[in-house]
Scaffold this motif. Structure first.
Motif: not given
Length: 398
Positions: A150-153, A159-160, A234-236
């Motif tokens: 999940x991108x918190x922004x 990423x998939x 970015x959660x990555x």
């Protein structure tokens, strides 16, 4: 006010309740004197506490324990039905579900295969999978592990590739799923969940700074620093499959989400192709790695070739781990996933040897020791931690 005032009797009662519930959770059924001894409470206070927890539905009687001649004691335990949680592991092939009660006991399981072209919307498929596990009651929380982050922004899944998580590319994913399933939902990267399971039950129980490498068909990692999961802006954080690596194509040649970088060198398909070049066969990469380990124990040219193939895999894995180590400097690296678990201790030793030849730090390298599906284990841990915090903190009215 939203809670008890610091220093008030209600706060002290809440603290005592929490201590008693934690003791029951960790030690199993206990008598009132045992609870009093563990919490330091007097007999009257312990009796009042147990009455309060019984009234709240959190503690139930569990029979009578015979003691000294003429003495018996009532035994209490946490009420398993106080709350239920769900854990889901979502892959392109299936949705695997486990349901547990508040004690952590598994009370339902189900696996829903994903058709090549899924029918129906995402919420419907997830709900069908959960219902298949026959939860005894309404779930208090659901944690879903996915091969993405999940991108918190943005609140979106990143990423998939779309083909890996069809139907998941929607805005405000977590609120949408929570509303659709009628239960609070957390969506977490699957490898992060594996790291949580290793910290709770496995090879990383004594480590606050670690990297977990998931080497399977795909490559991913989790980074824990100071005991906390590092997620990145970015959660990555940990999406090392996309990490540029010597000898592999880059995103410029293969596309942002294409087969490039560390993934192209060490993912399952690459490992299978590599071992075939050394004359090692297998129905898939897991079988090929296992066959290489078995062949390497023998003598002759086939054994030499198998050992060379395993050293090559280890060297490829070590190059990426060396880059990660130079930045993060973990005390421990945990290896898991089909590639390394199929290689067992033989491959682990080779990876550690190759890594220490490349780096100044010399982190310990261990194999995963969590049994069963580690994604579901981590998801259940996360769900139970959250729900216990909620339930155990709500025994005293504000």
């Amino acid at each position: 006010m939203s809670g008890p005032v610091p220093g008030t009797p209600s706060l002290l009662r809440a603290i005592n309740d929490r201590a008693a519930l934690q003791a029951l959770l960790e030690r199993g059924p206990l008598t009132r004197p045992e609870i009093g001894a563990l919490t330091g409470l007097s007999k009257p206070t312990a009796s009042q506490l147990l009455a309060r927890l019984q009234e709240a539905g959190l503690v139930v009687l569990d029979g009578i324990r015979e003691g000294l001649p003429g003495r018996t004691a009532e035994v209490y335990r946490i009420n398993p039905a106080a709350a239920y949680v769900g854990a889901l592991d979502v892959t392109p092939d299936r949705i695997e579900v486990k349901v547990a009660d508040i004690t952590g006991a598994i009370v339902g399981e189900h696996t829903l295969p994903t058709p090549r072209r899924p029918h129906g919307e995402l919420v419907g498929r997830l709900n069908t999978a959960i219902l298949g596990a026959n939860p005894p009651d309404k779930l208090r929380r659901v944690v879903i592990g996915v091969q993405a982050a999940i991108d918190p922004t943005t609140g979106r899944l990143g990423y998939a590739a779309t083909k890996d998580v069809p139907g998941w590319q929607i805005p405000d994913l977590v609120p949408t799923l929570s509303a659709g399933l009628g239960v609070p939902v957390d969506v977490e990267n699957n490898v992060n969940l594996v790291a949580l399971a290793e910290q709770a039950h496995g090879a990383a129980q004594d480590s606050r700074d670690l990297v977990l490498l998931w080497a399977d068909s795909g490559i991913g990692s989790a980074i824990v620093m100071g005991g906390r999961m590092h997620r990145g802006a970015s959660g990555g954080a940990g999406e090392v499959g996309y990490m540029p690596t010597p000898g592999a194509p880059t995103a410029r040649e293969a596309g942002r989400l294409g087969d490039h970088g560390y993934q192209a060198l060490t993912g399952g398909p690459a490992v299978l192709k590599l071992l075939r070049s050394y004359g090692v066969r297998g129905a898939d990469f897991r079988q090929a790695v296992a066959n290489a380990v078995q062949a390497a124990e023998g003598t002759g040219q086939k054994a030499d070739d198998a050992r060379a193939g395993l050293r090559d895999i280890a060297a490829r894995l070590a190059v990426g781990l060396a880059a990660i180590t130079s930045v993060v400097d973990p005390g421990l690296i945990v290896l898991t996933g089909g590639v390394v678990l199929s290689g067992g201790e033989t491959l682990r030793e080779l990876v550690e040897h190759e890594l220490h030849a490349l780096t100044i730090p010399r982190p310990r390298v261990r194999l995963s020791s969590v049994e069963g599906n580690p994604v579901l284990a981590g998801a259940l841990d996360l769900a139970l931690d959250t729900v216990r915090e909620e339930v155990f903190s709500s025994t005293v009215p504000s």
